[in-house]
Write a protein that holds these residues in place. Structure first.
Motif, PDB file in Angstrom:
ATOM      1  N   ARG A  70       0.898  -1.145   0.011  1.00 44.24           N
ATOM      2  CA  ARG A  70      -0.141  -0.047  -0.047  1.00 44.24           C
ATOM      3  C   ARG A  70       0.937   1.332   0.090  1.00 44.24           C
ATOM      4  N   LYS A  71       1.882   1.052   0.651  1.00 48.51           N
ATOM      5  CA  LYS A  71       2.880   2.320   0.686  1.00 48.51           C
ATOM      6  C   LYS A  71       3.378   2.835  -0.547  1.00 48.51           C
ATOM      7  N   PHE A  72       3.972   1.646  -1.376  1.00 50.82           N
ATOM      8  CA  PHE A  72       4.505   1.649  -2.845  1.00 50.82           C
ATOM      9  C   PHE A  72       3.316   2.216  -3.413  1.00 50.82           C
ATOM     10  N   THR A  73       1.889   1.825  -3.487  1.00 53.78           N
ATOM     11  CA  THR A  73       0.945   2.154  -4.412  1.00 53.78           C
ATOM     12  C   THR A  73       0.530   3.638  -4.064  1.00 53.78           C
ATOM     13  N   SER A  74       0.646   3.976  -2.993  1.00 56.50           N
ATOM     14  CA  SER A  74       0.328   5.441  -2.357  1.00 56.50           C
ATOM     15  C   SER A  74       1.513   6.510  -3.070  1.00 56.50           C
ATOM     16  N   ALA A  75       2.722   5.945  -2.931  1.00 57.03           N
ATOM     17  CA  ALA A  75       3.593   6.832  -3.774  1.00 57.03           C
ATOM     18  C   ALA A  75       3.445   6.940  -5.074  1.00 57.03           C
ATOM     19  N   VAL A  76       3.042   5.895  -5.795  1.00 58.81           N
ATOM     20  CA  VAL A  76       2.429   6.001  -7.255  1.00 58.81           C
ATOM     21  C   VAL A  76       1.582   7.002  -7.426  1.00 58.81           C
ATOM     22  N   ASP A  77       0.560   6.786  -6.677  1.00 56.48           N
ATOM     23  CA  ASP A  77      -0.561   7.711  -6.948  1.00 56.48           C
ATOM     24  C   ASP A  77      -0.304   9.171  -6.643  1.00 56.48           C
ATOM     25  N   LYS A  78       0.649   9.449  -5.741  1.00 58.85           N
ATOM     26  CA  LYS A  78       1.190  10.814  -5.573  1.00 58.85           C
ATOM     27  C   LYS A  78       1.994  11.298  -6.771  1.00 58.85           C
ATOM     28  N   ALA A  79       2.793  10.331  -7.370  1.00 64.14           N
ATOM     29  CA  ALA A  79       3.497  10.616  -8.455  1.00 64.14           C
ATOM     30  C   ALA A  79       2.561  11.162  -9.633  1.00 64.14           C
ATOM     31  N   ILE A  80       1.630  10.254  -9.717  1.00 62.94           N
ATOM     32  CA  ILE A  80       0.783  10.408 -10.738  1.00 62.94           C
ATOM     33  C   ILE A  80      -0.073  11.959 -10.670  1.00 62.94           C
ATOM     34  N   GLY A  81      -0.266  11.961  -9.537  1.00 63.43           N
ATOM     35  CA  GLY A  81      -1.138  13.417  -9.312  1.00 63.43           C
ATOM     36  C   GLY A  81      -0.386  14.692  -9.643  1.00 63.43           C
ATOM     37  N   ARG A  82       1.152  14.509  -9.327  1.00 59.70           N
ATOM     38  CA  ARG A  82       2.330  15.570  -9.552  1.00 59.70           C
ATOM     39  C   ARG A  82       2.385  15.895 -10.915  1.00 59.70           C
ATOM     40  N   LYS A  83       2.637  14.624 -11.670  1.00 60.82           N
ATOM     41  CA  LYS A  83       2.825  14.671 -13.024  1.00 60.82           C
ATOM     42  C   LYS A  83       1.738  15.051 -13.850  1.00 60.82           C
ATOM     43  N   TRP A  84       0.542  14.722 -13.274  1.00 61.75           N
ATOM     44  CA  TRP A  84      -0.612  15.392 -13.998  1.00 61.75           C
ATOM     45  C   TRP A  84      -0.782  16.929 -13.858  1.00 61.75           C
ATOM     46  N   ILE A  85      -0.596  17.338 -12.830  1.00 59.50           N
ATOM     47  CA  ILE A  85      -0.715  18.810 -12.421  1.00 59.50           C
ATOM     48  C   ILE A  85       0.238  19.384 -13.485  1.00 59.50           C
ATOM     49  N   ILE A  86       1.410  18.847 -13.404  1.00 57.78           N
ATOM     50  CA  ILE A  86       2.536  19.411 -14.361  1.00 57.78           C
ATOM     51  C   ILE A  86       2.164  19.597 -15.616  1.00 57.78           C
TER      52      ILE A  86
END
Length: 214
Positions: A70-86
């Motif tokens: 779940r920790k690694f999945t959460s890290a992926v979700d945060k990365a998706i959000g950051r890249k999407w906003i950019i």
């Protein structure tokens, strides 16, 4: 002993794959985590062969590591959000918004194109899901990041669909309901396109990492 080489990294990847870590991106995050831990042991003075260091590490940490999925999945979700906003606020994202608004506005002057565009996103969403799973079957590579992105697509669709219907039904609230509808539709297209860019960036990134292991 030197820092881990390609064979060592491949060995860790195979081990985690056999431990039912099916998503390539999550597995790559774990591979990096395990490799960094083993390299730290080596730098600290452990002169044993890699396989002995790896075996001892997994005996001590495998249960905890797998439980942290779940920790690694959460890290992926945060990365998706950051890249999407950019991507949304990039020149490409802003240009997409302007072009989408202009095209829909011009088309709407000739026929009720807004009534058509409202239904397109759902069909595109379904098409992307189908194509992705065809790709999975062909390549046998599953990506948590990409499989989770459709949830962003679906959420975006329902939110924008609600806003469009709200704008139409409450024309007294929106003085220019058609313009608002076109703007919201243009915003959805922009969100959709930037999500596609994000998904493609993830696919390219993890394909490259995977190919380096192959």
């Amino acid at each position: 002993m030197s820092i881990l080489n390609k064979e060592h990294i491949q060995f860790i990847d195979n081990y985690l794959d056999n431990s039912n870590i099916i998503f390539l991106d999550i597995r790559m995050e774990m591979v990096d985590h395990v490799a960094s831990a083993i390299e730290s042991e080596i730098k600290a003075g452990d002169t044993r062969d890699f396989y002995y260091i790896f075996k001892d590490y997994m005996v001590k940490n495998k249960t905890i590591l797998l439980a942290q999925n779940r920790k690694f999945t959460s890290a992926v979700d945060k990365a998706i959000g950051r890249k999407w906003i950019i991507n949304m606020f990039s020149k490409t994202g802003l240009l997409t918004l302007v072009l989408a608004f202009t095209i829909i506005f011009l088309l709407n002057t000739y026929f009720e194109f807004v009534n058509v565009i409202k239904h397109i996103p759902l069909f595109v969403f379904i098409a992307i899901v189908v194509l992705y799973f065809i790709y999975i079957k062909k390549k046998n590579r599953r990506y948590s990041a990409i499989e989770r992105i459709p949830f962003y697509f679906l959420a975006t669709y329902y939110i924008t669909d609600f806003l469009i219907k709200f704008g139409i039904r409450n024309s007294s609230f929106f003085n220019e309901s058609v313009v608002i509808t076109i703007l919201i539709s243009s915003l959805f297209i922009t969100l959709f396109v930037t999500l596609l860019f994000t998904a493609y960036a993830y696919k390219k990134e993890y394909d490259l990492k995977f190919n380096k292991l192959s």
